[in-house]
Design an enzyme around this catalytic site. Structure first.
Site, PDB file in Angstrom:
ATOM      1  N   GLU A   1      -6.253 -10.787  -1.037  1.00 26.61           N
ATOM      2  CA  GLU A   1      -7.057 -10.531   0.168  1.00 26.61           C
ATOM      3  C   GLU A   1      -8.551 -10.457  -0.168  1.00 26.61           C
ATOM      4  O   GLU A   1      -9.264  -9.583   0.324  1.00 26.61           O
ATOM      5  CB  GLU A   1      -6.609  -9.218   0.833  1.00 26.61           C
ATOM      6  CG  GLU A   1      -5.113  -9.120   1.071  1.00 26.61           C
ATOM      7  CD  GLU A   1      -4.683  -7.922   1.919  1.00 26.61           C
ATOM      8  OE1 GLU A   1      -5.543  -7.266   2.525  1.00 26.61           O
ATOM      9  OE2 GLU A   1      -3.465  -7.667   1.983  1.00 26.61           O
TER      10      GLU A   1
ATOM     11  N   GLU B   1       0.787  -1.250   0.000  1.00 24.10           N
ATOM     12  CA  GLU B   1       0.000   0.000   0.000  1.00 24.10           C
ATOM     13  C   GLU B   1       0.818   1.299   0.000  1.00 24.10           C
ATOM     14  O   GLU B   1       0.690   2.115   0.902  1.00 24.10           O
ATOM     15  CB  GLU B   1      -0.945   0.012   1.210  1.00 24.10           C
ATOM     16  CG  GLU B   1      -1.926  -1.144   1.209  1.00 24.10           C
ATOM     17  CD  GLU B   1      -2.906  -1.112   2.386  1.00 24.10           C
ATOM     18  OE1 GLU B   1      -2.752  -0.262   3.273  1.00 24.10           O
ATOM     19  OE2 GLU B   1      -3.819  -1.948   2.395  1.00 24.10           O
TER      20      GLU B   1
HETATM   21  C1  GLA Z   1      -4.837  -4.423   4.498  1.00 28.08           C
HETATM   22  C2  GLA Z   1      -3.576  -5.175   4.863  1.00 28.08           C
HETATM   23  C3  GLA Z   1      -3.889  -6.428   5.622  1.00 28.08           C
HETATM   24  C4  GLA Z   1      -4.927  -6.219   6.701  1.00 28.08           C
HETATM   25  C5  GLA Z   1      -6.137  -5.550   6.132  1.00 28.08           C
HETATM   26  C6  GLA Z   1      -7.182  -5.305   7.205  1.00 28.08           C
HETATM   27  O1  GLA Z   1      -5.504  -5.006   3.456  1.00 28.08           O
HETATM   28  O2  GLA Z   1      -2.819  -5.530   3.751  1.00 28.08           O
HETATM   29  O3  GLA Z   1      -2.715  -6.896   6.204  1.00 28.08           O
HETATM   30  O4  GLA Z   1      -4.380  -5.468   7.749  1.00 28.08           O
HETATM   31  O5  GLA Z   1      -5.745  -4.315   5.572  1.00 28.08           O
HETATM   32  O6  GLA Z   1      -7.195  -6.340   8.105  1.00 28.08           O
END
Ligand code: GLA
Length: 380
Positions: free
Chosen positions: A289, A160
């Site tokens: 994710e 990020e």
């Molecule tokens: C982001 C991070 C993850 C996690 C999520 C929320 O996507 O990459 O590691 O912390 O936020 O849980």
């Protein structure tokens, strides 16, 4: 923007037919996808055992928090691998390979304050220099990747870094709320030329981390990971960043698309376009994710659902089904798809962005039964 069409009847019928006939009941999720890509989930130390019954559905595992900087090196030079090692063992016992997440992330929840602090001449804390911070970054990456060695097949090296700003200025690439970027000189007051020079320094930090990870484990695939959900500007900025990094010889193998979505605004056309554009640069794609929340993340925080209705279940099934249809179509570009959690009884979405709000984002319900979304994903 083409959003998903809600085709309740077809998903309902497909789900019902599959559950009724028992078709596909014996195969694990990852077995349905063995000719496509790995199927992953995320787990947490301390709650992994409650998923003993369905861990076998997956063949890849990511630790939600246990490999973040603050967990592994809470104080300088003091490494703590107990929880992460325990989870690696759990994964191995259940036939899952492990993704490493993540070596560097700006979020204060994951990053201890000491990284940006030194002892000043007067003995009081002072701000660490860019060089000092870079040295700590390289040390952390080297130490951590070396520790896990071959137990990890892919690392999210940076997480990020790209700004959420909706601007078309292609020097405006990196987020302002990151200490990594501040230490390199980024601020909101720079002209495009000044910002370009700072961007080079920021990218030197990225490149140094990828280099260190590559040296520590030449076999692990190295990823940049970020969320892009429904943000066309961010996707465009990613491509600019990738072009800059590749031109500078960065040791990057691929991009992780987080894919945190919600059932009301899934822009699947943008997702598909992103996969194609990343791959066109010779890079691998992993979906790192994925989940489909009931709520718009940036929407009304007062909204609270008390039950997971049949309509929600069917809409979620059509979203998951469409996403996996795209992933299958691009199986030559995608090597793993990870759900950010396991089942609805345990999710970060019960805490973030609204503490205590119930959500139902996954393929398995709170009793670990397969939801309509599960059947939509294996219906091919
Ligand atoms: C982001 C991070 C993850 C996690 C999520 C929320 O996507 O990459 O590691 O912390 O936020 O849980």
């Amino acid at each position: 923007m083409k959003k998903i069409a809600i085709c309740l009847a077809s998903v309902l019928l497909a789900g019902a037919a599959l559950s009724f006939s028992g078709c596909g009941e014996d195969k694990k999720l990852w077995q349905h996808y063995k000719d496509y890509f790995k199927i992953g989930c995320t787990m947490n130390y301390g709650t992994q055992d409650i998923f003993d019954d369905i861990a076998g559905e997956f063949n890849s595992m990511t630790c939600e928090n246990e490999m973040k900087w603050v967990a592994l090196q809470p104080n300088e030079g003091q490494y703590n691998y107990t929880s992460a090692d325990n989870m690696v063992s759990f994964a191995k016992e259940h036939g899952m390979s492990v993704r490493g997440h993540c070596l560097a992330w700006h979020n204060p929840l994951a990053l201890p304050g000491w990284v940006f602090s030194v002892e000043g001449e007067d003995g009081k804390p002072a701000v660490a220099s860019y060089d000092k911070v870079k040295e700590r970054l390289v040390t952390h990456a080297t130490e951590v990747v070396t520790h896990f060695g071959d137990d990890i097949y892919a690392w999210d090296v940076w997480n990020e870094v790209i700004t959420d700003n909706y601007t078309e200025d292609d020097t405006d690439l990196y987020r302002l709320d990151s200490q990594w970027h501040t230490v390199a000189g980024l601020s909101g007051a720079l002209s495009p030329d000044e910002r370009n020079a700072v961007n080079d320094k920021i990218e030197d930090l990225f490149i140094a981390t990828f280099d260190a990870a590559r040296k520590a484990n030449p076999d692990a695939k190295l990823f940049y990971n970020d969320y892009f959900a429904n943000n066309q500007f961010k996707a465009q900025k990613l491509l600019t960043v990738l072009d800059r990094l590749l031109e500078k010889g960065c040791e990057i193998d691929g991009v992780g698309i987080q894919a945190h979505y919600d059932i009301t605004s899934f822009d699947w056309e943008m997702l598909e376009n992103l996969i194609v554009q990343i791959s066109a640069r010779g890079l691998e794609v992993q979906i790192t994710e994925i989940d489909f929340s009931m709520y718009d993340y940036n929407g009304d925080i007062a909204l609270y659902y008390h039950e997971f209705t049949e309509d929600m279940a069917q809409l979620q099934a059509s979203c998951f089904g469409k996403a996996f249809e795209i992933f299958r179509k691009h199986k030559d570009k995608i090597t793993c798809v990870t759900q950010w959690g396991v089942a609805d009884d345990d999710s970060y979405l019960h805490k973030i962005p609204v503490a205590g709000r119930q959500d139902w984002p996954y393929l398995f319900d709170e009793y670990h039964a397969k939801k309509p979304a599960y059947y939509a994903v294996i219906d091919f």
